[in-house]
Design a protein around this motif. Structure first.
Motif, PDB file in Angstrom:
ATOM      1  N   LYS A 236      20.668   0.424  -1.393  1.00 31.60           N
ATOM      2  CA  LYS A 236      20.745  -0.735  -2.285  1.00 31.60           C
ATOM      3  C   LYS A 236      19.508  -0.817  -3.183  1.00 31.60           C
ATOM      4  CE  LYS A 236      23.652  -3.605   0.721  1.00 31.60           C
ATOM      5  NZ  LYS A 236      23.751  -4.857   1.501  1.00 31.60           N
ATOM      6  N   ILE A 237      18.329  -0.590  -2.592  1.00 32.69           N
ATOM      7  CA  ILE A 237      17.098  -0.579  -3.391  1.00 32.69           C
ATOM      8  C   ILE A 237      17.187   0.518  -4.455  1.00 32.69           C
ATOM      9  CG2 ILE A 237      14.613  -0.131  -3.318  1.00 32.69           C
ATOM     10  CD1 ILE A 237      14.607  -1.356  -0.513  1.00 32.69           C
ATOM     11  N   ASN A 238      17.727   1.660  -4.056  1.00 35.97           N
ATOM     12  CA  ASN A 238      17.874   2.785  -4.962  1.00 35.97           C
ATOM     13  C   ASN A 238      18.725   2.414  -6.174  1.00 35.97           C
ATOM     14  OD1 ASN A 238      17.754   5.442  -5.881  1.00 35.97           O
ATOM     15  ND2 ASN A 238      19.508   6.072  -4.675  1.00 35.97           N
ATOM     16  N   TYR A 239      19.877   1.822  -5.932  1.00 37.24           N
ATOM     17  CA  TYR A 239      20.771   1.430  -7.029  1.00 37.24           C
ATOM     18  C   TYR A 239      20.130   0.349  -7.906  1.00 37.24           C
ATOM     19  CZ  TYR A 239      24.933   4.093  -5.705  1.00 37.24           C
ATOM     20  OH  TYR A 239      25.828   5.101  -5.463  1.00 37.24           O
ATOM     21  N   LEU A 240      19.494  -0.622  -7.285  1.00 39.10           N
ATOM     22  CA  LEU A 240      18.846  -1.692  -8.061  1.00 39.10           C
ATOM     23  C   LEU A 240      17.778  -1.126  -8.990  1.00 39.10           C
ATOM     24  CD1 LEU A 240      18.395  -4.658  -5.549  1.00 39.10           C
ATOM     25  CD2 LEU A 240      19.624  -4.716  -7.726  1.00 39.10           C
ATOM     26  N   ILE A 278      22.376  -4.256 -14.922  1.00 36.31           N
ATOM     27  CA  ILE A 278      21.769  -5.115 -13.900  1.00 36.31           C
ATOM     28  C   ILE A 278      22.851  -5.770 -13.047  1.00 36.31           C
ATOM     29  CG2 ILE A 278      20.326  -7.132 -13.513  1.00 36.31           C
ATOM     30  CD1 ILE A 278      18.787  -4.714 -14.483  1.00 36.31           C
ATOM     31  N   ALA A 279      23.920  -6.261 -13.697  1.00 32.51           N
ATOM     32  CA  ALA A 279      24.989  -6.944 -12.959  1.00 32.51           C
ATOM     33  C   ALA A 279      25.663  -5.991 -11.969  1.00 32.51           C
ATOM     34  CB  ALA A 279      26.015  -7.511 -13.934  1.00 32.51           C
ATOM     35  N   SER A 280      25.959  -4.755 -12.400  1.00 30.91           N
ATOM     36  CA  SER A 280      26.623  -3.798 -11.511  1.00 30.91           C
ATOM     37  C   SER A 280      25.712  -3.393 -10.357  1.00 30.91           C
ATOM     38  CB  SER A 280      27.076  -2.564 -12.292  1.00 30.91           C
ATOM     39  OG  SER A 280      25.966  -1.896 -12.883  1.00 30.91           O
ATOM     40  N   ALA A 281      24.412  -3.266 -10.639  1.00 34.78           N
ATOM     41  CA  ALA A 281      23.465  -2.922  -9.569  1.00 34.78           C
ATOM     42  C   ALA A 281      23.344  -4.054  -8.564  1.00 34.78           C
ATOM     43  CB  ALA A 281      22.101  -2.589 -10.171  1.00 34.78           C
ATOM     44  N   ARG A 297      31.843   3.045  -8.498  1.00 34.46           N
ATOM     45  CA  ARG A 297      32.467   3.432  -9.763  1.00 34.46           C
ATOM     46  C   ARG A 297      32.053   2.483 -10.892  1.00 34.46           C
ATOM     47  NH1 ARG A 297      36.670   7.164  -9.880  1.00 34.46           N
ATOM     48  NH2 ARG A 297      36.139   8.754  -8.343  1.00 34.46           N
ATOM     49  N   ILE A 298      32.001   1.190 -10.606  1.00 31.13           N
ATOM     50  CA  ILE A 298      31.575   0.220 -11.621  1.00 31.13           C
ATOM     51  C   ILE A 298      30.150   0.510 -12.071  1.00 31.13           C
ATOM     52  CG2 ILE A 298      31.021  -2.211 -12.015  1.00 31.13           C
ATOM     53  CD1 ILE A 298      33.360  -2.923 -10.180  1.00 31.13           C
ATOM     54  N   PHE A 299      29.293   0.812 -11.104  1.00 32.07           N
ATOM     55  CA  PHE A 299      27.897   1.115 -11.434  1.00 32.07           C
ATOM     56  C   PHE A 299      27.811   2.368 -12.305  1.00 32.07           C
ATOM     57  CE2 PHE A 299      23.764   3.098 -10.432  1.00 32.07           C
ATOM     58  CZ  PHE A 299      22.923   2.073 -10.811  1.00 32.07           C
ATOM     59  N   GLY A 305      27.761   3.233 -20.943  1.00 32.37           N
ATOM     60  CA  GLY A 305      27.258   2.434 -22.059  1.00 32.37           C
ATOM     61  C   GLY A 305      25.902   2.907 -22.528  1.00 32.37           C
ATOM     62  N   VAL A 306      25.041   3.322 -21.588  1.00 29.75           N
ATOM     63  CA  VAL A 306      23.717   3.831 -21.957  1.00 29.75           C
ATOM     64  C   VAL A 306      23.865   5.099 -22.789  1.00 29.75           C
ATOM     65  CG1 VAL A 306      21.513   4.680 -21.086  1.00 29.75           C
ATOM     66  CG2 VAL A 306      22.698   2.848 -19.865  1.00 29.75           C
ATOM     67  N   VAL A 307      24.673   6.031 -22.282  1.00 30.49           N
ATOM     68  CA  VAL A 307      24.876   7.299 -22.998  1.00 30.49           C
ATOM     69  C   VAL A 307      25.520   7.045 -24.365  1.00 30.49           C
ATOM     70  CG1 VAL A 307      26.005   9.550 -22.903  1.00 30.49           C
ATOM     71  CG2 VAL A 307      25.059   8.543 -20.813  1.00 30.49           C
ATOM     72  N   ALA A 308      26.440   6.083 -24.422  1.00 31.83           N
ATOM     73  CA  ALA A 308      27.142   5.806 -25.679  1.00 31.83           C
ATOM     74  C   ALA A 308      26.233   5.164 -26.723  1.00 31.83           C
ATOM     75  CB  ALA A 308      28.348   4.903 -25.412  1.00 31.83           C
TER      76      ALA A 308
END
Length: 553
Positions: A236-240, A278-281, A297-299, A305-308
């Motif tokens: 969880k810390i990793n994803y955040l 931030i919301a997905s994390a 998958r949502i994350f 969006g970042v790549v786009a």
């Protein structure tokens, strides 16, 4: 960039297995079976036909499973223990079964709260099966409560403990170097931020700090520091931290570029993508293990969006002729390529790889270093702009304070510097003799040159602390402390020695007076007396000095 991305994806998905997993031995071929009541490990070892060896693991969704490695590499040796390594995944409990050639089966259970104690650097779970007289021939995992966001048993590999220790040493060096780099970059850029106060510097420091925490969690080092930490908390810390780091990278770009680059729809789009990250994390951190597959998958989708956003930002920077286009393009290249690989892996477009799984740390090392160079480059440009502005300001101030023809102080600047000084001063008022006739004889251009020559003569005759000004058409003023006064006749001697246009003979008359200059009234009195002395010099035949020694009333 697209061609590079495609080439890397093909290389990493089709490269030899030994290059993908960080060890010299290939990953194991695994087959999956959904667990049902009545399954027994000994029977399943002999019933490999009941396992699915073709379907992707993620296609099975969450649940309880049996995963078998029906055939182990020929190198398996009975002379030493076997280290079984897998990538850490979301699960409640697992049991690793090892079957030896003599039929003996050894079970190694591991609850989810015990994963941290088996975690190696690179977020690899390692369990060691003992050496026996006969070789190890099969492995079987029973996985309970698998979230299966990226696989049930991922990157399974068997090796000798010594080789595992070597890889741990390599990863420790890699992560330690990154940690030291983060500390150095944060301290350096915080020091610059305190001096310059540009917002992008503080955002950069926060980004590097979040990357350092991300590296600590993703590397598995956090579990070494805190062995009792549940592995799910580490994940969880990793994803955040990954979500925060990506958001700060976008915000850094928004603050780093000139305002027109992210103007219009790009600015709210950046904020929207940051919010999604931030919301997905946060959703992942709060809700996992519930619906781990969907949340992962949502994350991953939020990173699309970042790549786009990168192409339109760089295109806008190009079209607005941003001075920072190339340096940001170079800094972003590695992170965007590897972010694309991670997204492709998260969406199962390419297979899992140890190096893709750990690519973020390498990409972020590149990004952190190159972004620091970008900051230094921008600070250099800002410093140059500041210096140019200072030069222009000084030039403007000099123009406002000096007479454009002679370069001496003008009347306003002279009075500003003269009035208010303490102690007695000597004021000399010099006026060129018959200057109207000079203009009529050699023209106004020649007259201007005469004024310039006289100004040089005055400046050369006066000590450095003296004030020299042109206060009228052909009238000049000199101010000196009374204890540093000079013989005004030397000015006339210097003027006579100067070569004038057309070898014209030019003389001047000087009136002098001494007194205080504390107030504007003192100046008026001192000037009136010096002017009176000048009138006397003119009346007595010019080309001379006269002193007014009367005491001011």
């Amino acid at each position: 960039m697209a061609l590079v991305f495609a080439a890397l994806a093909m290389a990493l998905s089709s490269a030899p297995a030994r290059a993908q997993n960080g060890l010299s031995n290939p990953p194991l071929d695994l087959c999956v079976k959904r667990a049902v009541k009545g399954d027994v490990a000994r029977q399943l070892f002999a019933a490999t036909a009941r396992f699915d060896c073709r379907t992707r693991q993620t296609s099975f969704g969450p649940g309880d499973f049996w995963v078998i490695a029906p055939v182990l590499p020929k190198w398996s040796s009975p002379s030493m223990p076997a280290a079984v390594r897998t990538s850490a995944t979301t699960q409640d409990r697992s049991i690793l079964y090892g079957r030896y050639a003599d039929g003996v089966i050894i079970a190694l259970p591991m609850a989810k709260h015990e994963i941290s104690r088996h975690l190696q650097l690179g977020a690899i779970v390692e369990q060691v099966l003992p050496a026996r007289a006969t070789p190890l021939v099969q492995l079987l995992w029973k996985i309970e409560g698998s979230g299966n966001p990226r696989g049930i048993v991922v990157g399974a590999q068997i090796t000798e403990p010594g080789e595992s220790a070597t890889l741990n040493l390599f990863m420790a060096a890699l992560y330690s170097a990154f940690g030291g780099l983060c500390v150095a970059l944060i301290l350096h850029n915080l020091a610059m931020w305190r001096a310059l106060r540009h917002p992008f510097q503080l955002i950069y420091c926060l980004m590097v700090a979040s990357l350092a925490v991300y590296a600590l969690s993703s590397s598995g080092a956090l579990a070494w520091i805190w062995p009792d930490l549940p592995d799910l908390v580490r994940v969880k810390i990793n994803y955040l931290m990954l979500g925060v780091s990506a958001s700060l990278a976008l915000l850094f770009a928004r603050a780093y570029f000139e305002p027109e680059v992210c103007a219009g729809w790009l600015s709210p789009a950046i904020m929207l993508v940051c919010g999604a990250l931030i919301a997905s994390a946060v959703m992942f951190a709060l809700l996992v293990p519930w619906q781990a597959f969907m949340l992962q998958r949502i994350f991953v989708m939020s990173f699309i969006g970042v790549v786009a956003l990168v192409p339109p930002i760089l295109w806008r920077a190009w079209t607005t002729r941003s001075r920072y286009f190339w340096v940001v393009t170079i800094a972003w290249a590695a992170p965007i390529i590897f972010a694309g690989l991670r997204v492709a892996n998260g969406l199962n477009f390419i297979n899992w790889s140890f190096w893709v799984d750990n690519s973020t740390i390498m990409a972020m090392t590149s990004e952190a270093l190159l972004s620091s160079f970008a900051i230094s480059y921008r600070v250099r440009l800002l410093s140059r702009e500041r210096d140019d502005a200072r030069v222009r300001e000084l030039a403007a101030r000099a123009l406002a304070d000096t007479d454009p023809l002679t370069g001496l102080l003008n009347r306003r600047s002279f009075l500003a510097r003269a009035i208010g000084q303490t102690g007695d001063h000597v004021l000399l008022i010099a006026d060129l003799d018959h200057f109207k006739a000079v203009n009529e004889t050699i023209g106004h251009d020649g007259g201007d040159e005469v004024l310039r020559v006289f100004a040089r003569a005055l400046r050369a005759s006066i000590p450095a602390e003296g004030l020299v000004a042109r206060i009228g058409g052909e009238e000049f003023a000199v101010l000196l402390p009374a204890n540093r006064a000079i013989d005004a006749a030397t000015i006339l001697d210097r003027l006579r020695a100067e070569r004038m246009p057309f070898d014209l003979t030019v003389t001047a008359s000087i009136g002098a007076s001494t007194g205080p200059l504390a107030t504007d009234i003192d100046w008026k009195k001192l000037y009136r007396r010096a002017d009176r002395a000048l009138f006397a010099a003119k009346s007595e035949g010019r080309d001379r000095v006269r002193y007014d020694l009367a005491i001011a009333a």
